[in-house]
Motif scaffolding. Structure first.
Motif, short mmCIF file in Angstrom:
data_model
loop_
_atom_site.label_atom_id
_atom_site.label_comp_id
_atom_site.label_asym_id
_atom_site.label_seq_id
_atom_site.Cartn_x
_atom_site.Cartn_y
_atom_site.Cartn_z
N VAL A 1 119.88 101.76 26.18
CA VAL A 1 118.49 100.52 26.39
C VAL A 1 117.66 101.21 25.52
CG1 VAL A 1 116.81 100.09 27.68
CG2 VAL A 1 118.33 100.53 28.84
N ARG A 2 116.98 102.40 24.85
CA ARG A 2 116.61 102.78 23.86
C ARG A 2 117.27 102.60 22.60
NH1 ARG A 2 116.08 107.32 26.42
NH2 ARG A 2 117.68 108.62 24.55
N ARG B 1 122.23 105.24 30.63
CA ARG B 1 121.65 103.82 30.64
C ARG B 1 120.79 104.06 29.42
NH1 ARG B 1 121.96 98.92 33.25
NH2 ARG B 1 123.22 99.72 34.87
N SER B 2 119.83 104.65 30.06
CA SER B 2 118.22 104.67 29.04
C SER B 2 118.66 105.10 28.07
CB SER B 2 117.93 105.79 29.42
OG SER B 2 116.55 106.92 29.10
N GLY C 1 117.83 97.82 23.65
CA GLY C 1 117.40 96.85 24.88
C GLY C 1 118.25 96.54 25.58
N LYS C 2 117.33 96.38 26.51
CA LYS C 2 117.78 96.54 27.73
C LYS C 2 119.06 95.12 27.99
CE LYS C 2 115.78 95.76 32.58
NZ LYS C 2 114.74 96.18 33.87
N GLU C 3 118.64 93.64 27.41
CA GLU C 3 119.62 92.72 27.64
C GLU C 3 121.16 93.50 27.36
OE1 GLU C 3 120.01 88.27 26.57
OE2 GLU C 3 118.02 88.89 25.77
N ARG C 4 120.95 93.64 26.02
CA ARG C 4 122.46 94.18 25.58
C ARG C 4 122.53 95.30 26.25
NH1 ARG C 4 122.95 95.53 19.16
NH2 ARG C 4 124.50 96.83 18.98
N ALA C 5 122.60 96.19 26.08
CA ALA C 5 122.25 97.21 26.99
C ALA C 5 123.19 96.91 28.65
CB ALA C 5 121.18 98.81 27.21
N ASN C 6 122.52 96.05 29.88
CA ASN C 6 123.75 95.87 30.26
C ASN C 6 124.25 94.77 30.11
OD1 ASN C 6 121.26 97.16 32.09
ND2 ASN C 6 120.21 94.82 31.98
N ASP D 1 122.19 107.28 35.50
CA ASP D 1 120.64 107.31 34.55
C ASP D 1 120.77 107.14 32.98
OD1 ASP D 1 120.69 105.27 37.13
OD2 ASP D 1 119.72 107.74 37.86
#
Length: 247
Positions: A90-91, A86-87, A94-99, A83
């Protein structure tokens, strides 16, 4: 053009033999540059000036590979550590690229053996010292995400720091940010407890300059935040010593 310049330089320093040597070496250099796409003296100058850099995608995957080494160091994969990573991503991206990056992480990185030496050698050649300090700080954060940094994790972190060519004193400084000890403030500033007040002030200025967030102004927001965390720790360490010594 290069071969004639080299010939003249050789003539100045070694007379006729030097001119022949310079002409030969200059000719070889011209051939090599033509193979690499340099077509003018300006192109050649730019090739000398440019430092090979890691692409954003390669940086992410190599960083995730180091993350997986730290996560698996203690023999278990903690959800808290996953976690944390992932956090952070994301920071940063961004969420899309991190996923999208994490799909690769789950499919490939977590299920294979990874050579930290090879990855660190790659990053060492393509990143600044300040970026590599931030990588180490981030990896320490992962190790602590499950509550503490154990001996196996510390051993891997030490090995990674060595592969990244980070100074031992810088490793100990960042390590001190994650461990409680009586001399923590001094370790963060990379000094001994018996130094003079003047040396404390000098050490603070040096560390504040080293860890200043502006050093990572070209990086994504999460990396700047990590730099700010280190910078704040340095300030806190200095203020604690100031208070203890009364200066």
């Amino acid at each position: 053009m290069i071969k004639w310049i080299a010939a003249v330089v050789g003539l100045i320093y070694m007379r006729i033999p030097g001119a022949f040597i310079g002409f030969f070496l200059g000719s070889v250099i011209e051939v090599l540059f033509r193979r690499n796409g340099a077509t003018s003296s300006n192109d050649v100058f730019q090739m000398f000036q440019q430092k090979e850099r890691v692409s954003p995608g390669d940086f992410e995957l190599n960083l995730l590979s180091l993350c997986s080494i730290v996560i698996k160091a203690d023999g278990s994969v903690s959800q808290g550590e996953l976690d944390y990573v992932r956090s952070y991503f994301v920071r940063a991206y961004g969420k899309e690229r991190a996923n999208a990056t994490f799909r690769t992480f789950n499919d490939v990185v977590k299920n294979r053996q990874i050579d930290s030496g090879r990855i660190c050698a790659y990053l060492h050649m393509r990143t600044t010292y300040e970026v590599r300090l931030q990588i180490l700080h981030f990896l320490f954060g992962i190790a602590q995400a499950d509550g503490s940094v154990d001996e196996d994790e510390l051993r891997e972190l030490s090995k990674i720091a060595g592969h990244l060519r980070l100074n031992r004193s810088d490793f100990e400084s960042i390590k001190a940010m994650f461990f409680k000890s009586a001399d923590k403030a001094y370790k963060i500033l990379e000094i001994d407890e018996d130094v003079s007040d003047a040396e404390v002030k000098k050490a603070y200025r040096k560390m504040a300059k080293k860890y200043h967030p502006d050093k990572l102004e070209h990086m994504d927001e999460a990396y700047k935040k990590g730099a700010q965390e280190k910078f704040t720790q340095v300030q806190s360490a200095y203020e604690q010593i100031q208070k203890e010594r009364g200066f």
